[in-house]
Scaffold this motif. Structure first.
Motif, mmCIF file in Angstrom:
data_model
loop_
_atom_site.group_PDB
_atom_site.id
_atom_site.type_symbol
_atom_site.label_atom_id
_atom_site.label_comp_id
_atom_site.label_asym_id
_atom_site.label_seq_id
_atom_site.Cartn_x
_atom_site.Cartn_y
_atom_site.Cartn_z
ATOM 1 N N HIS A 1 0.843 -1.202 0.000
ATOM 2 C CA HIS A 1 0.000 0.000 0.000
ATOM 3 C C HIS A 1 0.880 1.255 0.000
ATOM 4 C CE1 HIS A 1 -3.596 2.296 0.274
ATOM 5 N NE2 HIS A 1 -3.256 2.833 1.437
ATOM 6 N N LEU A 2 1.994 1.201 0.728
ATOM 7 C CA LEU A 2 2.943 2.324 0.722
ATOM 8 C C LEU A 2 3.436 2.581 -0.707
ATOM 9 C CD1 LEU A 2 4.725 4.389 2.264
ATOM 10 C CD2 LEU A 2 6.422 2.575 2.511
ATOM 11 N N THR A 3 3.729 1.516 -1.421
ATOM 12 C CA THR A 3 4.191 1.656 -2.808
ATOM 13 C C THR A 3 3.111 2.326 -3.654
ATOM 14 O OG1 THR A 3 5.494 -0.339 -2.539
ATOM 15 C CG2 THR A 3 5.063 0.348 -4.804
ATOM 16 N N VAL B 1 2.600 10.129 -5.885
ATOM 17 C CA VAL B 1 3.413 11.347 -5.808
ATOM 18 C C VAL B 1 4.078 11.580 -7.171
ATOM 19 C CG1 VAL B 1 5.387 12.447 -4.688
ATOM 20 C CG2 VAL B 1 3.792 11.049 -3.336
ATOM 21 N N VAL B 2 4.595 10.505 -7.740
ATOM 22 C CA VAL B 2 5.216 10.609 -9.065
ATOM 23 C C VAL B 2 4.167 11.039 -10.088
ATOM 24 C CG1 VAL B 2 6.489 9.325 -10.832
ATOM 25 C CG2 VAL B 2 6.832 8.782 -8.406
ATOM 26 N N VAL B 3 2.988 10.419 -9.986
ATOM 27 C CA VAL B 3 1.901 10.758 -10.923
ATOM 28 C C VAL B 3 1.574 12.250 -10.819
ATOM 29 C CG1 VAL B 3 -0.566 10.402 -11.404
ATOM 30 C CG2 VAL B 3 0.907 8.431 -10.938
ATOM 31 N N GLY B 4 1.398 12.742 -9.604
ATOM 32 C CA GLY B 4 1.042 14.153 -9.401
ATOM 33 C C GLY B 4 2.096 15.088 -9.974
ATOM 34 N N GLY C 1 5.307 17.227 1.986
ATOM 35 C CA GLY C 1 5.456 15.771 2.095
ATOM 36 C C GLY C 1 5.879 15.128 0.791
ATOM 37 N N GLY C 2 5.385 13.899 0.600
ATOM 38 C CA GLY C 2 5.673 13.194 -0.651
ATOM 39 C C GLY C 2 6.594 12.010 -0.494
ATOM 40 N N GLY C 3 7.058 11.750 0.728
ATOM 41 C CA GLY C 3 7.972 10.617 0.865
ATOM 42 C C GLY C 3 8.044 10.099 2.280
ATOM 43 N N ARG C 4 9.079 9.323 2.526
ATOM 44 C CA ARG C 4 9.282 8.737 3.857
ATOM 45 C C ARG C 4 9.834 9.821 4.796
ATOM 46 N NH1 ARG C 4 10.017 3.721 6.134
ATOM 47 N NH2 ARG C 4 9.687 2.565 4.209
ATOM 48 N N PRO C 5 9.271 9.962 5.986
ATOM 49 C CA PRO C 5 9.800 10.978 6.905
ATOM 50 C C PRO C 5 11.206 10.598 7.384
ATOM 51 C CG PRO C 5 7.702 10.071 7.675
ATOM 52 C CD PRO C 5 8.158 9.211 6.550
ATOM 53 N N GLU C 6 12.014 11.603 7.621
ATOM 54 C CA GLU C 6 13.382 11.344 8.101
ATOM 55 C C GLU C 6 13.360 10.621 9.433
ATOM 56 O OE1 GLU C 6 16.245 14.606 8.455
ATOM 57 O OE2 GLU C 6 15.530 15.167 6.450
ATOM 58 N N GLY C 7 14.270 9.685 9.600
ATOM 59 C CA GLY C 7 14.413 8.997 10.882
ATOM 60 C C GLY C 7 13.464 7.832 11.051
ATOM 61 N N LEU C 8 12.601 7.589 10.077
ATOM 62 C CA LEU C 8 11.661 6.454 10.185
ATOM 63 C C LEU C 8 11.952 5.512 9.021
ATOM 64 C CD1 LEU C 8 8.443 8.456 11.112
ATOM 65 C CD2 LEU C 8 9.655 6.871 12.597
ATOM 66 N N GLU C 9 13.065 4.814 9.164
ATOM 67 C CA GLU C 9 13.558 4.030 8.022
ATOM 68 C C GLU C 9 12.837 2.691 7.864
ATOM 69 O OE1 GLU C 9 15.086 5.872 6.177
ATOM 70 O OE2 GLU C 9 15.540 7.363 7.711
ATOM 71 N N GLN C 10 12.344 2.151 8.995
ATOM 72 C CA GLN C 10 11.621 0.877 8.887
ATOM 73 C C GLN C 10 10.126 1.168 8.907
ATOM 74 O OE1 GLN C 10 13.330 -0.739 12.434
ATOM 75 N NE2 GLN C 10 14.423 -2.295 11.264
ATOM 76 N N GLY C 11 9.353 0.186 8.535
ATOM 77 C CA GLY C 11 7.905 0.385 8.596
ATOM 78 C C GLY C 11 7.412 1.201 7.416
ATOM 79 N N ASN C 12 6.087 1.329 7.329
ATOM 80 C CA ASN C 12 5.473 1.900 6.131
ATOM 81 C C ASN C 12 5.108 3.371 6.350
ATOM 82 O OD1 ASN C 12 5.625 -0.800 5.246
ATOM 83 N ND2 ASN C 12 3.686 -1.216 6.291
ATOM 84 N N PHE C 13 6.081 4.150 6.829
ATOM 85 C CA PHE C 13 5.791 5.543 7.163
ATOM 86 C C PHE C 13 5.800 6.421 5.917
ATOM 87 C CE2 PHE C 13 7.212 3.639 11.090
ATOM 88 C CZ PHE C 13 6.259 4.105 11.984
ATOM 89 N N ALA D 1 -6.596 13.877 -8.857
ATOM 90 C CA ALA D 1 -7.859 14.525 -8.513
ATOM 91 C C ALA D 1 -9.057 13.619 -8.788
ATOM 92 C CB ALA D 1 -8.014 15.822 -9.307
ATOM 93 N N ARG D 2 -8.795 12.413 -9.279
ATOM 94 C CA ARG D 2 -9.902 11.530 -9.689
ATOM 95 C C ARG D 2 -9.868 10.162 -9.016
ATOM 96 N NH1 ARG D 2 -12.018 13.858 -13.919
ATOM 97 N NH2 ARG D 2 -13.309 12.064 -14.425
ATOM 98 N N GLU D 3 -8.655 9.668 -8.690
ATOM 99 C CA GLU D 3 -8.536 8.287 -8.205
ATOM 100 C C GLU D 3 -8.357 8.261 -6.692
ATOM 101 O OE1 GLU D 3 -5.447 6.381 -10.534
ATOM 102 O OE2 GLU D 3 -6.355 7.071 -12.413
ATOM 103 N N GLU D 4 -8.848 7.201 -6.078
ATOM 104 C CA GLU D 4 -8.727 7.071 -4.624
ATOM 105 C C GLU D 4 -7.299 6.645 -4.272
ATOM 106 O OE1 GLU D 4 -10.568 3.691 -2.549
ATOM 107 O OE2 GLU D 4 -11.398 5.126 -1.123
ATOM 108 N N VAL D 5 -6.602 7.459 -3.482
ATOM 109 C CA VAL D 5 -5.229 7.125 -3.080
ATOM 110 C C VAL D 5 -5.263 6.327 -1.777
ATOM 111 C CG1 VAL D 5 -2.972 8.080 -2.455
ATOM 112 C CG2 VAL D 5 -4.348 9.188 -4.236
ATOM 113 N N PHE D 6 -6.165 6.690 -0.888
ATOM 114 C CA PHE D 6 -6.376 5.990 0.390
ATOM 115 C C PHE D 6 -5.157 6.098 1.300
ATOM 116 C CE2 PHE D 6 -8.419 2.410 2.854
ATOM 117 C CZ PHE D 6 -9.624 3.054 2.989
#
Ligand code: NAD
Length: 506
Positions: free
Chosen positions: A348-350, A356-359, A369-381, A397-402
């Motif tokens: 889901h993270l992927t 973000v690339v699409v936008g 935003g747009g990416g993984r927050p600094e310092g949170l290297e593991q997990g799906n942050f 503006a049309r598709e569900e990102v969730f």
């Protein structure tokens, strides 16, 4: 995560220890049973993607066993007095409240939803049980329709064993939302929870049995959607399917259920607009827009994922919005100060990251935003993400990102705002902010959405209809609407005298 874990983590570990040790089985006819195939799959925590437990991987034979149990339990459960059903359903609510801390922590562990919001999960879930418990006695009520020489009256009767299929975003709350009305109606149930979040659904089923529910009334089969879920939708003894999930899956279920003419109730995806007019209380509109997309990790069907802002206030409003989004705290979901936790699964993270690339390719402005927050290297942050200056044709503006991902578009007139708001495949919820009372009504009437909130965030009142139009769903939940789905309406006509009967073969 690291060694400076919030103390809630250790508590969640303690609550989860038995699942880690024993795994999660199915619950069929009141018994905890493994899959007939012996197969299991792994369930991970999104906090660091380490294993939480093994889960029984059901297939058509496990579904059949559960459906047989639900079928066998149905005659007695439908005849159980409504007063007794009410008592039992309230007893479940009592137990949910008693286990509120455990439910909240397990939900956070399994889904990555923050404890800030999950701490209320049990309260809301218990509320669902109490609401429908109190309506068990009136569930069968119908209409009196007298006419000349006849009395017609209607009654509602439980449709039979039903299948319930739920998603992973708030699995405990959503399970109660479907199971409570089905029980109050007198149906028996086979529940197939989402494979990415099976823990609290099993906890709910255990509490339901602890409350004294007869075996076979509520059964749980874990497994993959395309096998266990599919078998449930195709089973001839299952009379209806209450489904919450993706619109694509809804379409598949409708096809799968065609041969058995399954009654379906679908609560599907959304791309919900929040429309902010220049005359609105802009401070409140800003708070609500932020809350409705960034709470619950943005993994929320009614999230306000499209923000439409009137051009005259667009610049100031988006500047304030950007500033607030940048301050949203992403991190350990067990920390009560955290506002966004990890997304449910690496896949889901992927998916969210791809948008973000699409936008950017589409030419919208990545304002935060747009990416993984600094310092949170593991997990799906994933950071709270904001795209501004979007146009209606863009996929963002049309598709569900969730996910915690908001797309902002300007508009110049009421007509244009309505046009943009309705120009998507979905029609679940919409939010309108204006002080103009006429506009509030006319705009709400013209919006293609099952639910409209005016000058309000999503405040749910349980008797009101919940559901969507277009690709967002079929049918409504809440109050009597739920009973219309879980019950058959029967008309009985009593002749009050000697009406004329045509004579044949005289
Ligand atoms: P999903 O459709 O992938 O999965 C939902 C459930 O369906 C899971 O239990 C899954 O195993 C099962 N499933 C998958 N394929 C199946 C098949 N062929 N037959 C039978 N069952 C099958 O959805 P998800 O990714 O788990 O959840 C996110 C989606 O749910 C989003 O689109 C969101 O908007 C939607 N949702 C809607 C509401 C609402 O009330 N409208 C509420 C919450 C979530």
């Amino acid at each position: 995560m690291t060694s400076q874990q919030h103390p809630n983590h250790a508590k969640a570990d303690a609550y989860g220890a038995r699942f880690k040790a024993e795994g999660i089985s199915h619950l069929i006819n009141g018994e905890s049973v493994p899959s007939s195939s012996g197969n299991t799959f792994e369930n991970i925590t999104p906090i660091d993607n380490t294993p939480l437990c093994r889960v029984a991987q059901g297939d058509a034979s496990d579904i059949d066993a559960a459906a047989q149990a639900a079928k066998a339990a149905f005659p007695a459960w439908r005849k159980t007095s409504a007063v007794e059903r009410k008592r039992l359903i309230h007893a479940v609510a009592d137990l949910i409240e008693e286990h509120a801390e455990e439910i909240a922590l397990l939900e956070t562990y399994d889904t990555g939803q923050t404890i800030k919001f999950m701490s209320k999960a049990a309260e809301r879930a218990a509320g669902n049980f109490r609401f429908f418990a109190d309506r068990a006695e009136s569930a069968q009520d119908g209409l009196a329709l007298p006419t000349d020489g006849h009395l017609n009256y209607t009654i509602r009767q439980p449709i039979g064993p039903v299948g319930i299929i739920t998603p992973w975003n708030t699995p405990f709350m959503l399970s109660t939302w479907k199971i409570a009305p089905a029980l109050a109606a007198g149906c028996t149930i086979v529940h197939k929870p989402a494979e990415w979040s099976p823990i609290t659904a099993m906890r709910l089923a255990e509490l339901i049995h602890k409350a004294g529910m007869p075996p076979g009334v509520v059964n749980v089969v874990n497994g993959i959607g395309e096998t266990a879920g599919k078998a449930l939708t195709e089973h001839p003894d299952i009379k209806a399917i209450g489904f919450v999930g993706d619109s694509k899956t809804g379409r598949a279920i409708m096809r799968q259920g065609a041969d058995t003419l399954k009654r379906v109730h679908f609560e599907l995806g959304g791309k919900n607009p929040v429309v902010v007019f220049a005359d609105a209380d802009l401070d409140r509109a800003l708070d609500a827009a932020l809350f409705m997309i960034y709470s619950l990790n943005g993994e929320r069907c009614t999230s306000s994922s499209r923000l439409l802002v009137e051009r005259s206030i667009y610049h100031d409003f988006t500047a304030r919005l950007t500033d607030r989004v940048k301050r949203i705290r992403v991190g350990d979901p067990f920390d009560p100060d955290t506002e966004i936790g990890p997304l449910i699964h690496p896949e889901h993270l992927t998916k969210v990251t791809r948008y973000v690339v699409v936008g950017q390719q589409e030419g919208a402005t990545l304002a935060a935003g747009g990416g993984r927050p600094e310092g949170l290297e593991q997990g799906n942050f994933f950071e709270a993400t904001l795209f501004t200056d979007a146009t209606r044709t863009m996929r963002i503006a049309r598709e569900e990102v969730f996910g915690p991902f908001l797309t902002v578009l300007p508009f110049d007139s009421d007509e244009e705002a309505l046009d943009i708001a309705n120009d998507v495949a979905y029609g679940l919820a919409a939010y309108v902010w204006t002080r103009d009372i006429t506009r509030a009504h006319t705009f709400s009437h013209d919006l293609e959405a099952g639910m409209v909130w005016v000058n309000s965030q999503n405040v749910r009142y349980l008797p009101t209809p919940f559901g969507g139009m277009k690709s967002s769903g079929i049918g409504r939940d809440g109050g009597d609407y739920s009973f219309d789905f879980y019950m058959e309406t029967k008309n009985i006509d009593i002749a009050l005298g000697d009406h004329r009967i045509p004579k044949m073969g005289k």
